[in-house]
Scaffold this active site. Structure first.
Site, PDB file in Angstrom:
ATOM      1  N   LYS A  19     -59.211 -80.854  64.801  1.00 17.39           N
ATOM      2  CA  LYS A  19     -59.293 -82.152  64.099  1.00 17.39           C
ATOM      3  C   LYS A  19     -60.236 -82.079  62.909  1.00 17.39           C
ATOM      4  O   LYS A  19     -59.990 -82.699  61.880  1.00 17.39           O
ATOM      5  CB  LYS A  19     -59.833 -83.224  65.061  1.00 17.39           C
ATOM      6  CG  LYS A  19     -58.755 -83.927  65.844  1.00 17.39           C
ATOM      7  CD  LYS A  19     -59.301 -85.195  66.466  1.00 17.39           C
ATOM      8  CE  LYS A  19     -60.519 -84.950  67.281  1.00 17.39           C
ATOM      9  NZ  LYS A  19     -60.389 -84.823  68.703  1.00 17.39           N
ATOM     10  N   GLY A  20     -61.310 -81.288  63.084  1.00 13.94           N
ATOM     11  CA  GLY A  20     -62.281 -81.157  62.001  1.00 13.94           C
ATOM     12  C   GLY A  20     -61.655 -80.526  60.768  1.00 13.94           C
ATOM     13  O   GLY A  20     -61.929 -80.933  59.634  1.00 13.94           O
ATOM     14  N   ASP A  73     -68.652 -79.711  63.168  1.00 15.66           N
ATOM     15  CA  ASP A  73     -67.606 -80.148  62.248  1.00 15.66           C
ATOM     16  C   ASP A  73     -68.178 -80.581  60.888  1.00 15.66           C
ATOM     17  O   ASP A  73     -67.489 -80.498  59.874  1.00 15.66           O
ATOM     18  CB  ASP A  73     -66.786 -81.300  62.851  1.00 15.66           C
ATOM     19  CG  ASP A  73     -65.604 -80.776  63.671  1.00 15.66           C
ATOM     20  OD1 ASP A  73     -65.118 -79.666  63.364  1.00 15.66           O
ATOM     21  OD2 ASP A  73     -65.170 -81.457  64.618  1.00 15.66           O
ATOM     22  N   THR A 190     -41.584 -81.361  72.558  1.00 15.27           N
ATOM     23  CA  THR A 190     -42.176 -82.524  71.886  1.00 15.27           C
ATOM     24  C   THR A 190     -42.671 -83.587  72.869  1.00 15.27           C
ATOM     25  O   THR A 190     -43.326 -84.534  72.464  1.00 15.27           O
ATOM     26  CB  THR A 190     -41.162 -83.200  70.936  1.00 15.27           C
ATOM     27  OG1 THR A 190     -40.081 -83.710  71.731  1.00 15.27           O
ATOM     28  CG2 THR A 190     -40.622 -82.239  69.908  1.00 15.27           C
ATOM     29  N   THR A 193     -46.334 -84.728  72.883  1.00 17.69           N
ATOM     30  CA  THR A 193     -46.649 -85.563  71.720  1.00 17.69           C
ATOM     31  C   THR A 193     -46.195 -87.001  71.963  1.00 17.69           C
ATOM     32  O   THR A 193     -46.935 -87.956  71.705  1.00 17.69           O
ATOM     33  CB  THR A 193     -45.961 -85.000  70.452  1.00 17.69           C
ATOM     34  OG1 THR A 193     -46.482 -83.700  70.220  1.00 17.69           O
ATOM     35  CG2 THR A 193     -46.190 -85.877  69.247  1.00 17.69           C
ATOM     36  N   LYS A 225     -36.884 -86.171  65.385  1.00 18.68           N
ATOM     37  CA  LYS A 225     -36.887 -86.699  66.753  1.00 18.68           C
ATOM     38  C   LYS A 225     -38.255 -87.309  67.094  1.00 18.68           C
ATOM     39  O   LYS A 225     -38.354 -88.421  67.622  1.00 18.68           O
ATOM     40  CB  LYS A 225     -36.555 -85.552  67.709  1.00 18.68           C
ATOM     41  CG  LYS A 225     -36.489 -85.944  69.173  1.00 18.68           C
ATOM     42  CD  LYS A 225     -36.006 -84.752  69.996  1.00 18.68           C
ATOM     43  CE  LYS A 225     -36.566 -84.794  71.395  1.00 18.68           C
ATOM     44  NZ  LYS A 225     -36.386 -83.525  72.096  1.00 18.68           N
ATOM     45  N   CYS A 384     -84.384 -67.426  60.709  1.00 16.46           N
ATOM     46  CA  CYS A 384     -85.218 -68.280  61.554  1.00 16.46           C
ATOM     47  C   CYS A 384     -85.849 -67.460  62.692  1.00 16.46           C
ATOM     48  O   CYS A 384     -86.757 -66.685  62.434  1.00 16.46           O
ATOM     49  CB  CYS A 384     -84.433 -69.480  62.055  1.00 16.46           C
ATOM     50  SG  CYS A 384     -85.519 -70.871  62.372  1.00 16.46           S
ATOM     51  N   GLY A 386     -84.726 -64.881  63.939  1.00 12.53           N
ATOM     52  CA  GLY A 386     -84.531 -63.493  63.508  1.00 12.53           C
ATOM     53  C   GLY A 386     -85.649 -63.043  62.582  1.00 12.53           C
ATOM     54  O   GLY A 386     -86.110 -61.901  62.634  1.00 12.53           O
ATOM     55  N   GLN A 388     -88.676 -64.475  62.576  1.00 15.03           N
ATOM     56  CA  GLN A 388     -89.894 -64.450  63.401  1.00 15.03           C
ATOM     57  C   GLN A 388     -89.973 -63.149  64.195  1.00 15.03           C
ATOM     58  O   GLN A 388     -91.038 -62.536  64.316  1.00 15.03           O
ATOM     59  CB  GLN A 388     -89.906 -65.662  64.343  1.00 15.03           C
ATOM     60  CG  GLN A 388     -89.937 -67.002  63.586  1.00 15.03           C
ATOM     61  CD  GLN A 388     -89.895 -68.218  64.511  1.00 15.03           C
ATOM     62  OE1 GLN A 388     -89.686 -68.095  65.711  1.00 15.03           O
ATOM     63  NE2 GLN A 388     -90.081 -69.396  63.939  1.00 15.03           N
ATOM     64  N   HIS A 512     -82.488 -71.802  57.331  1.00 15.62           N
ATOM     65  CA  HIS A 512     -81.108 -71.455  57.696  1.00 15.62           C
ATOM     66  C   HIS A 512     -80.200 -71.470  56.460  1.00 15.62           C
ATOM     67  O   HIS A 512     -79.570 -72.486  56.178  1.00 15.62           O
ATOM     68  CB  HIS A 512     -80.571 -72.460  58.717  1.00 15.62           C
ATOM     69  CG  HIS A 512     -81.175 -72.317  60.065  1.00 15.62           C
ATOM     70  ND1 HIS A 512     -80.694 -71.437  61.010  1.00 15.62           N
ATOM     71  CD2 HIS A 512     -82.237 -72.927  60.632  1.00 15.62           C
ATOM     72  CE1 HIS A 512     -81.426 -71.525  62.105  1.00 15.62           C
ATOM     73  NE2 HIS A 512     -82.371 -72.428  61.908  1.00 15.62           N
ATOM     74  N   GLU A 514     -77.383 -70.263  56.120  1.00  8.29           N
ATOM     75  CA  GLU A 514     -75.951 -70.337  56.457  1.00  8.29           C
ATOM     76  C   GLU A 514     -75.375 -71.748  56.305  1.00  8.29           C
ATOM     77  O   GLU A 514     -74.163 -71.902  56.185  1.00  8.29           O
ATOM     78  CB  GLU A 514     -75.698 -69.803  57.877  1.00  8.29           C
ATOM     79  CG  GLU A 514     -76.192 -70.663  59.028  1.00  8.29           C
ATOM     80  CD  GLU A 514     -77.629 -70.383  59.449  1.00  8.29           C
ATOM     81  OE1 GLU A 514     -78.427 -69.929  58.613  1.00  8.29           O
ATOM     82  OE2 GLU A 514     -77.966 -70.648  60.621  1.00  8.29           O
TER      83      GLU A 514
END
Ligand code: GLN
Length: 538
Positions: A19-20, A73, A190, A193, A225, A384, A386, A388, A512, A514
């Protein structure tokens, strides 16, 4: 100015359908037409935020610029849209209830009985509209966590029902479902759904658009359908096949006209779209490169890749920027420590990354990996925790500080090279015990850091409690560990590194990076780390 339009994204049949990614893709396509877009996520759990959740439960904890510990997300939203999200973009049931209960305690409800309907639903609606009212976005996309049919999501779905009723042409619901392939029958099915839409309709929400996740192409007849049985327009049934790269999804949605359907249903102008840069970026991602680069990520939660999703994405962005094919070798630090097999685990990689983390487990394995990287001159990037661990490793093996440690792991160590710093609290009146969110960092001249950023002042996101201990800092620096950057007042170390004549590329960042890398704009530290890994290849 036109009124804000609201798009709700719900999920059915199964969790983890993406969904994200779908919310981000819709956002990207609307943004490419020049509209202002933001995305928020409602998580139906009771925790106030995911900050306290074990990454194995819920994947990575993303950090926003304003220091909110958020659902992963939000990382997708930022990477797809290039926007900055805030605390208002991620709400949990815990936060909704807390704010209602706080109001009740203050007496704001004037003696009324507090109930799920209307008080909880009103608070949910207020949080949906907040982004539109306050920031005047053209589109606010609201993703509802969980799956239709869950008890926890009911108040959210009731709020959407009410909002759709109130907002009329200014709101719509996109329902993401799953169309499974049954190998024995040789068919796509289907029925799940249809059932999931029936469930949604029983709550009073008729979806306007169906996005159907599938492993195999869905035929036109099958789409028709589903349209007929689910009561949606045939052009509003969109298939979502598994993509090689998540960044392809907006293009796959674009091909089927998802954004055009959205605009038509919300009565918005079908403005021309500019996706050129995105298409070029995806072409670069999908290209097969001859150069290969293999990076070890040495962490505690490596079995669940979602726990390090922003790190994996940043490495991919950086590999593409260096025109190389990336392979990540996930190394469990705890196991490596137990098996005592560092050489065996790390002798085939071009670079070693030690990510962030909390708690004692696996620490010695990470330190062993860092020592291996330092002594064997393998490019190293510590983030972080890592970073330290890199300081601990250097103190123990290069500064004669036997048993050096972080006060987090060994409160009685003789050399607490990582410790709680009083400077931390009054830095920006953040008050709390964690340094969270965006902080400035002064870059020191003549460093790897300066070379990467090409700037004197940078801003990066933090999420940690401990810092390099200022009482032992000088002793460590004297023995050759270089400081790449500090807070502008010099009081907290943000980056440590080794000089180029000692090691090809060895850098640890207290923040961080990333969370800032984008597919169209890779983070400079990741880019330089991968470049060094390629340069040093045996
Ligand atoms: N546990 C360390 C601290 O609190 C590092 C945190 C992290 O890596 N995010 O300082």
């Amino acid at each position: 100015m036109a009124e804000t339009k609201y798009i709700f994204v719900t999920g059915g049949v199964a969790s983890s359908l993406g969904k994200g990614i779908i919310s981000s893709s819709i956002g990207k396509l609307l943004q490419a037409r020049g509209y202002s877009v933001t995305i928020q996520k409602f998580d139906p759990y009771i925790n106030i935020d995911p900050g306290t959740l074990n990454p194995y439960e819920h994947g990575e904890c993303y950090v926003t610029v304003d220091g909110h510990e958020a659902d992963l997300d939000l990382g997708h939203y930022e990477r797809f849209l290039g926007i900055q999200t805030t605390k208002a973009n991620n709400i949990t049931t815990g936060r909704i209830y807390k704010s209602v209960i706080d109001k009740e305690r203050r007496g704001d409800y004037l003696g009324k009985t507090i109930q799920v309907i209307p008080h909880i639903t009103d608070e949910i609606k207020r949080n949906v509209k907040l982004l539109g009212n306050k920031y005047k976005f053209d589109f606010v996309i609201t993703e509802i966590g969980g799956t239709v049919g869950d008890i926890e999501s009911l108040p959210y779905l009731e709020s959407i029902r009410q909002l759709k009723w109130e907002l009329g042409k200014n709101a719509l619901c996109v329902h993401l479902t799953y169309v499974p392939y049954l190998a024995a029958a040789g068919e796509l099915k289907t029925k799940p759904t249809q059932h999931s839409v029936k469930e949604l309709r029983s709550i009073g929400i008729a979806p306007d658009i169906l996005v159907c996740r599938s492993e195999k192409p869905i035929s036109k007849e099958m789409c028709e359908k589903m349209a007929m049985f689910c009561d949606v327009d045939p052009e509003a049934v969109i298939q979502n096949l598994t993509a090689e790269s998540i960044y392809e999804v907006p293009m796959m949605m674009e091909e089927q006209g998802l954004d055009t359907v959205v605009l038509k249903k919300l009565d918005m102008e079908d403005k021309p779209k500019d996706m050129v840069q995105w298409h070029e970026m995806v072409a670069r991602i999908l290209k097969k490169y001859d150069n290969k680069v293999k990076i070890a990520v040495v962490g505690k939660y490596v079995e669940l890749h979602d726990a390090y999703i922003s790190i994996a994405e940043s490495l991919k962005h950086a590999a593409v920027a260096n025109e190389a094919e990336l392979e990540i070798k996930w190394v469990n630090s705890e196991k490596m420590e137990e098996d005592n097999n560092v050489d065996e685990m790390l002798n085939d990689v071009d670079g070693i990354l030690v990510p962030g983390g909390f708690g004692n487990r696996g620490i010695e394995g990470k330190i062993m990996a860092i020592q291996y990287a330092r002594e064997n001159k393998i490019p190293f990037f510590g983030i972080c925790l890592g970073m330290q661990c890199a300081v601990i490793e250097y103190a123990r093996h290069m500064c004669g500080m036997e048993g050096a440690n972080s006060a987090e792991f060994d409160p009685d160590t003789k050399y607490p090279v990582i410790d709680l710093m009083p400077e931390q609290v009054d830095v920006e009146e953040k008050g709390g015990t964690m340094r969270l969110g965006l902080y400035p960092c002064k870059v020191y001249p003549g460093t790897l850091t300066e070379k990467a950023y090409g700037a004197e002042l940078i801003y990066e996101r933090h999420r940690h409690r401990y810092e390099v201990n200022n009482a032992l800092r000088e002793q460590i620096v004297e023995k050759g560990l270089r400081i790449g950057g500090t807070l502008p007042n010099g009081r907290l170390v943000e980056i440590v590194e080794l000089p180029e004549d000692v090691h090809p590329w060895f850098l640890g960042a207290q923040f961080h990076p990333e969370f800032k890398s984008r597919p169209t704009n890779p983070h400079p530290l990741f880019r330089e780390f991968i470049a060094a890994a390629l340069r040093e290849q045996k």
